[in-house]
Design a protein around this motif. Structure first.
Motif, PDB file in Angstrom:
ATOM      1  N   ALA A 111      -7.937 -18.915  10.763  1.00 24.89           N
ATOM      2  CA  ALA A 111      -8.159 -17.562  11.254  1.00 24.89           C
ATOM      3  C   ALA A 111      -6.845 -16.906  11.675  1.00 24.89           C
ATOM      4  CB  ALA A 111      -9.135 -17.590  12.427  1.00 24.89           C
ATOM      5  N   GLU A 112      -5.957 -17.696  12.258  1.00 24.69           N
ATOM      6  CA  GLU A 112      -4.652 -17.150  12.661  1.00 24.69           C
ATOM      7  C   GLU A 112      -3.835 -16.713  11.454  1.00 24.69           C
ATOM      8  OE1 GLU A 112      -4.195 -19.784  16.785  1.00 24.69           O
ATOM      9  OE2 GLU A 112      -3.303 -20.493  14.917  1.00 24.69           O
ATOM     10  N   ASP A 113      -4.021 -17.387  10.315  1.00 21.80           N
ATOM     11  CA  ASP A 113      -3.352 -16.950   9.086  1.00 21.80           C
ATOM     12  C   ASP A 113      -3.711 -15.506   8.748  1.00 21.80           C
ATOM     13  OD1 ASP A 113      -2.155 -19.414   8.678  1.00 21.80           O
ATOM     14  OD2 ASP A 113      -3.639 -20.097   7.202  1.00 21.80           O
ATOM     15  N   MET A 114      -4.988 -15.181   8.882  1.00 20.55           N
ATOM     16  CA  MET A 114      -5.442 -13.841   8.509  1.00 20.55           C
ATOM     17  C   MET A 114      -4.873 -12.781   9.440  1.00 20.55           C
ATOM     18  SD  MET A 114      -6.942 -14.555   5.857  1.00 20.55           S
ATOM     19  CE  MET A 114      -8.297 -15.174   4.870  1.00 20.55           C
ATOM     20  N   THR A 115      -4.781 -13.095  10.713  1.00 23.81           N
ATOM     21  CA  THR A 115      -4.169 -12.159  11.659  1.00 23.81           C
ATOM     22  C   THR A 115      -2.693 -11.964  11.333  1.00 23.81           C
ATOM     23  OG1 THR A 115      -5.759 -12.611  13.420  1.00 23.81           O
ATOM     24  CG2 THR A 115      -3.603 -11.797  14.082  1.00 23.81           C
ATOM     25  N   ARG A 116      -2.018 -13.055  10.967  1.00 18.76           N
ATOM     26  CA  ARG A 116      -0.607 -12.939  10.564  1.00 18.76           C
ATOM     27  C   ARG A 116      -0.463 -12.016   9.356  1.00 18.76           C
ATOM     28  NH1 ARG A 116      -0.590 -18.745  11.378  1.00 18.76           N
ATOM     29  NH2 ARG A 116       0.635 -19.293  13.235  1.00 18.76           N
ATOM     30  N   VAL A 117      -1.348 -12.172   8.394  1.00 17.94           N
ATOM     31  CA  VAL A 117      -1.280 -11.335   7.197  1.00 17.94           C
ATOM     32  C   VAL A 117      -1.392  -9.862   7.573  1.00 17.94           C
ATOM     33  CG1 VAL A 117      -2.532 -10.689   5.098  1.00 17.94           C
ATOM     34  CG2 VAL A 117      -2.076 -13.102   5.589  1.00 17.94           C
ATOM     35  N   LEU A 118      -2.335  -9.535   8.438  1.00 19.31           N
ATOM     36  CA  LEU A 118      -2.501  -8.143   8.846  1.00 19.31           C
ATOM     37  C   LEU A 118      -1.303  -7.654   9.659  1.00 19.31           C
ATOM     38  CD1 LEU A 118      -6.292  -8.024   9.779  1.00 19.31           C
ATOM     39  CD2 LEU A 118      -5.189  -7.248   7.671  1.00 19.31           C
ATOM     40  N   ASP A 119      -0.718  -8.538  10.448  1.00 21.23           N
ATOM     41  CA  ASP A 119       0.446  -8.158  11.242  1.00 21.23           C
ATOM     42  C   ASP A 119       1.664  -7.859  10.365  1.00 21.23           C
ATOM     43  OD1 ASP A 119      -0.945  -8.486  13.609  1.00 21.23           O
ATOM     44  OD2 ASP A 119      -0.156 -10.491  14.013  1.00 21.23           O
ATOM     45  N   ARG A 120       1.670  -8.418   9.146  1.00 22.23           N
ATOM     46  CA  ARG A 120       2.879  -8.360   8.327  1.00 22.23           C
ATOM     47  C   ARG A 120       2.646  -7.635   7.001  1.00 22.23           C
ATOM     48  NH1 ARG A 120       5.439 -14.351   9.219  1.00 22.23           N
ATOM     49  NH2 ARG A 120       7.219 -13.378   8.139  1.00 22.23           N
ATOM     50  N   LEU A 121       1.797  -6.646   7.040  1.00 24.55           N
ATOM     51  CA  LEU A 121       1.512  -5.885   5.830  1.00 24.55           C
ATOM     52  C   LEU A 121       2.745  -5.167   5.292  1.00 24.55           C
ATOM     53  CD1 LEU A 121      -2.007  -4.379   6.643  1.00 24.55           C
ATOM     54  CD2 LEU A 121      -1.472  -6.206   5.013  1.00 24.55           C
ATOM     55  N   ASP A 122       3.648  -4.758   6.160  1.00 24.01           N
ATOM     56  CA  ASP A 122       4.871  -4.109   5.689  1.00 24.01           C
ATOM     57  C   ASP A 122       5.662  -5.042   4.776  1.00 24.01           C
ATOM     58  OD1 ASP A 122       4.304  -1.807   7.066  1.00 24.01           O
ATOM     59  OD2 ASP A 122       5.642  -2.236   8.754  1.00 24.01           O
ATOM     60  N   GLU A 123       5.783  -6.308   5.181  1.00 21.35           N
ATOM     61  CA  GLU A 123       6.510  -7.281   4.361  1.00 21.35           C
ATOM     62  C   GLU A 123       5.802  -7.520   3.030  1.00 21.35           C
ATOM     63  OE1 GLU A 123       7.826 -10.890   6.544  1.00 21.35           O
ATOM     64  OE2 GLU A 123       7.050  -9.830   8.295  1.00 21.35           O
ATOM     65  N   ILE A 124       4.483  -7.573   3.083  1.00 20.89           N
ATOM     66  CA  ILE A 124       3.716  -7.807   1.862  1.00 20.89           C
ATOM     67  C   ILE A 124       3.888  -6.644   0.902  1.00 20.89           C
ATOM     68  CG2 ILE A 124       1.377  -8.071   0.952  1.00 20.89           C
ATOM     69  CD1 ILE A 124       0.721  -9.554   3.612  1.00 20.89           C
ATOM     70  N   GLU A 125       3.806  -5.427   1.413  1.00 19.40           N
ATOM     71  CA  GLU A 125       4.014  -4.258   0.553  1.00 19.40           C
ATOM     72  C   GLU A 125       5.398  -4.284  -0.083  1.00 19.40           C
ATOM     73  OE1 GLU A 125       3.025  -0.308   1.607  1.00 19.40           O
ATOM     74  OE2 GLU A 125       1.456  -0.901   3.019  1.00 19.40           O
ATOM     75  N   ALA A 126       6.398  -4.652   0.688  1.00 19.47           N
ATOM     76  CA  ALA A 126       7.766  -4.657   0.177  1.00 19.47           C
ATOM     77  C   ALA A 126       7.972  -5.731  -0.888  1.00 19.47           C
ATOM     78  CB  ALA A 126       8.740  -4.873   1.330  1.00 19.47           C
ATOM     79  N   ALA A 127       7.196  -6.805  -0.820  1.00 20.74           N
ATOM     80  CA  ALA A 127       7.374  -7.933  -1.740  1.00 20.74           C
ATOM     81  C   ALA A 127       6.640  -7.753  -3.061  1.00 20.74           C
ATOM     82  CB  ALA A 127       6.903  -9.220  -1.068  1.00 20.74           C
ATOM     83  N   VAL A 128       5.706  -6.830  -3.123  1.00 15.49           N
ATOM     84  CA  VAL A 128       4.866  -6.670  -4.308  1.00 15.49           C
ATOM     85  C   VAL A 128       5.202  -5.355  -4.996  1.00 15.49           C
ATOM     86  CG1 VAL A 128       2.503  -6.491  -5.166  1.00 15.49           C
ATOM     87  CG2 VAL A 128       3.028  -8.042  -3.275  1.00 15.49           C
ATOM     88  N   PRO A 129       5.684  -5.402  -6.238  1.00 16.68           N
ATOM     89  CA  PRO A 129       6.027  -4.163  -6.945  1.00 16.68           C
ATOM     90  C   PRO A 129       4.832  -3.217  -7.047  1.00 16.68           C
ATOM     91  CG  PRO A 129       6.875  -6.088  -8.115  1.00 16.68           C
ATOM     92  CD  PRO A 129       5.996  -6.608  -7.022  1.00 16.68           C
ATOM     93  N   HIS A 130       5.107  -1.943  -6.832  1.00 17.39           N
ATOM     94  CA  HIS A 130       4.116  -0.869  -7.005  1.00 17.39           C
ATOM     95  C   HIS A 130       2.996  -0.896  -5.960  1.00 17.39           C
ATOM     96  CE1 HIS A 130       6.229  -0.407 -10.741  1.00 17.39           C
ATOM     97  NE2 HIS A 130       5.774  -1.542 -11.210  1.00 17.39           N
ATOM     98  N   LEU A 131       3.156  -1.640  -4.865  1.00 12.58           N
ATOM     99  CA  LEU A 131       2.113  -1.671  -3.842  1.00 12.58           C
ATOM    100  C   LEU A 131       2.434  -0.785  -2.644  1.00 12.58           C
ATOM    101  CD1 LEU A 131      -0.628  -2.990  -3.113  1.00 12.58           C
ATOM    102  CD2 LEU A 131       0.659  -4.758  -1.885  1.00 12.58           C
ATOM    103  N   ALA A 132       3.683  -0.536  -2.401  1.00 14.67           N
ATOM    104  CA  ALA A 132       4.095   0.176  -1.193  1.00 14.67           C
ATOM    105  C   ALA A 132       3.396   1.532  -1.084  1.00 14.67           C
ATOM    106  CB  ALA A 132       5.608   0.364  -1.179  1.00 14.67           C
ATOM    107  N   GLY A 133       2.846   1.792   0.095  1.00 10.10           N
ATOM    108  CA  GLY A 133       2.214   3.061   0.382  1.00 10.10           C
ATOM    109  C   GLY A 133       0.819   3.237  -0.165  1.00 10.10           C
ATOM    110  N   ARG A 134       0.247   2.185  -0.757  1.00 14.52           N
ATOM    111  CA  ARG A 134      -1.068   2.326  -1.396  1.00 14.52           C
ATOM    112  C   ARG A 134      -2.209   1.729  -0.568  1.00 14.52           C
ATOM    113  NH1 ARG A 134      -0.869  -0.449  -6.854  1.00 14.52           N
ATOM    114  NH2 ARG A 134      -2.808   0.712  -7.189  1.00 14.52           N
ATOM    115  N   LEU A 135      -1.913   1.098   0.564  1.00 13.27           N
ATOM    116  CA  LEU A 135      -2.941   0.416   1.350  1.00 13.27           C
ATOM    117  C   LEU A 135      -3.589   1.363   2.354  1.00 13.27           C
ATOM    118  CD1 LEU A 135      -1.155  -2.961   2.200  1.00 13.27           C
ATOM    119  CD2 LEU A 135      -2.705  -2.470   0.309  1.00 13.27           C
ATOM    120  N   ASP A 136      -4.895   1.215   2.503  1.00  9.44           N
ATOM    121  CA  ASP A 136      -5.622   1.893   3.569  1.00  9.44           C
ATOM    122  C   ASP A 136      -5.832   0.885   4.692  1.00  9.44           C
ATOM    123  OD1 ASP A 136      -7.340   3.157   5.300  1.00  9.44           O
ATOM    124  OD2 ASP A 136      -8.713   3.880   3.744  1.00  9.44           O
TER     125      ASP A 136
END
Length: 320
Positions: A111-136
Motif C-alpha cells: 500500500a505504501e508503494d501506491m502512495t509513493r507513486v502518487l507522491d511522485r507523479l512529476d517524476e513519472i511524467e518526466a520519465a515517460v515520453p509524451h506523458l507530461a501534462g496529460r494526467l488528471d
C-alpha cells in the motif's frame, strides 16, 4: 467476439493505441530495492484519469510484477486510463530473502508503494515520453487482484491489526476516489483455515467497516480458495458485505480465482480460462470506474445491463 461483447463496446468507445514504458525507476533508499513500475497510457488525449494496479501473488515469477496483468492494463489504457503498475516487494521476480522486513507478502509496503507513486507523479511524467501534462490528478482509482485486492482495500480505507505489535493500521489514501477488488481476501478470524491464520496473520483482524470509498468487488462463484478459508466463494464477497455503502458486487458465473485469466495471456495457472469472462471483467471494471470518476457517465448502467442480464448473462450484480 460475442454478441454481448459487441453490444457493450458501443458504450465504451473505440480503443486507442497504447504506449507502455517500463521500467520507470523511482529511487527509494528506504526500501529494499528501488520502486519500479510500468506506465501504460493511450497514445493520445489529455486529462487522463489515473489507475493504480496492484498485482497478486501466485506461482509464476513475473506475472506478480510490472510485467503481469496485461489483459487488464492494456485494455484500461486503450480505453482512456493511465495505468501505473509497480512491482511490490512480494514479487517472486525480486527474489528477496524470506527474512527480509515485511516478508513474505510485504502487505504494508504494498500500500505504501501506491502512495509513493502518487507522491511522485512529476517524476513519472518526466520519465515517460509524451506523458507530461496529460494526467488528471483529481481522478485516481485503484484496482488489485487477489493479494492486490487486499492492497486496494487498505488504500480504500479497510483497517488491519499489525501482528508484529498489535497496533491498528490505517493506510487509507484520500486521493483515491474509487476502487476495484478482484478476488480479494475476505474477513479473518474463524473464517481462515489454520495454515492461513499462521502464514497470513495480518488477515486475522480485518475491519472493512472503515472502507468507505466507493468500490466494485468482483468474485467468481467457484472460487473456493480452500487453502485460505472454509467458507467457500462467499468469503471473497466480504469486502462488499462488511463495508459500508456505496459498494457494488459482481459475481461471475463459473469464475474461479483467475476470473478467466486476468493475470496474463494464456497463463498456465489459470484454472478457469475463458476469454469471454476476461472480456467481461475488462469492460465492467472500466465502465464502473468511468461512472464513479465522472458524474453522470452512463457506462456502468449500460455495460452492466448488457453483460449481466438475460439468459446469456455472464454474471450478476447487486449494489448498496
Amino acid at each position: 467476439m460475442s454478441e454481448l461483447t459487441q453490444s457493450s463496446d458501443a458504450a465504451l468507445g473505440a480503443p486507442a493505441p497504447v504506449l507502455s514504458v517500463s521500467p520507470v525507476v523511482l529511487p527509494t533508499p528506504e526500501r529494499a530495492v528501488d520502486l519500479e513500475l510500468r506506465v501504460s497510457a493511450p497514445a493520445h488525449g489529455t486529462n487522463l484519469p489515473i489507475l493504480l494496479l496492484s498485482h497478486g501473488q501466485g506461482y509464476s515469477n513475473h506475472l506478480s510484477s510490472l510485467n503481469g496483468y496485461a489483459p487488464l492494463a492494456h485494455f484500461w489504457a486503450a480505453h482512456g486510463f493511465v495505468v501505473l503498475q509497480p512491482t511490490h516487494l512480494s514479487s517472486r521476480s525480486l527474489n528477496l530473502p524470506p527474512d527480509a522486513p515485511g516478508a513474505p507478502l510485504h502487505w504494508r509496503s504494498r500500500a505504501e508503494d501506491m502512495t509513493r507513486v502518487l507522491d511522485r507523479l512529476d517524476e513519472i511524467e518526466a520519465a515517460v515520453p509524451h506523458l507530461a501534462g496529460r494526467l488528471d490528478r483529481e481522478r485516481v482509482a485503484v484496482a488489485g487482484h487477489s493479494m492486490g485486492g487486499h492492497t486496494a482495500s487498505l488504500l480504500l480505507g479497510a483497517r488491519y491489526v499489525d501482528p508484529r505489535d498489535g497496533g491498528e493500521v490505517s493506510l487509507a489514501e484520500p486521493r483515491i476516489k474509487a476502487g476495484v477488488l478482484l478476488a480479494a481476501p475476505g474477513r479473518g478470524g474463524d473464517a481462515l483455515v489454520e495454515s492461513a491464520a499462521e502464514f497470513m496473520a495480518f488477515l486475522t483482524h480485518t475491519d472493512y467497516s472503515t472502507m468507505t470509498t466507493p468500490a466494485l468487488v468482483v468474485i467468481g462463484d467457484r472460487d473456493d480458495s480452500s487453502h485460505l478459508t472454509h467458507l467457500g466463494p462467499a468469503w471473497h464477497a466480504d469486502p462488499y458485505a462488511l463495508a459500508p455503502a456505496p459498494k457494488t458486487l459482481l459475481t461471475l458465473h463459473g469464475g474461479e480465482h483467475g476470473l478467466g485469466g486476468v493475470s496474463g495471456y494464456d497463463v498456465a495457472e489459470t484454472t478457469d480460462e475463458s476469454p469471454e469472462r476476461v472480456s467481461a471483467v475488462q469492460r465492467l471494471t472500466r465502465a464502473y470506474l468511468r461512472s464513479q470518476l465522472y458524474a453522470g457517465d452512463p457506462a456502468w448502467q449500460t455495460v452492466s445491463q448488457t453483460l449481466t442480464t438475460g439468459p446469456n448473462a455472464l454474471g450478476q450484480v447487486e449494489s448498496k
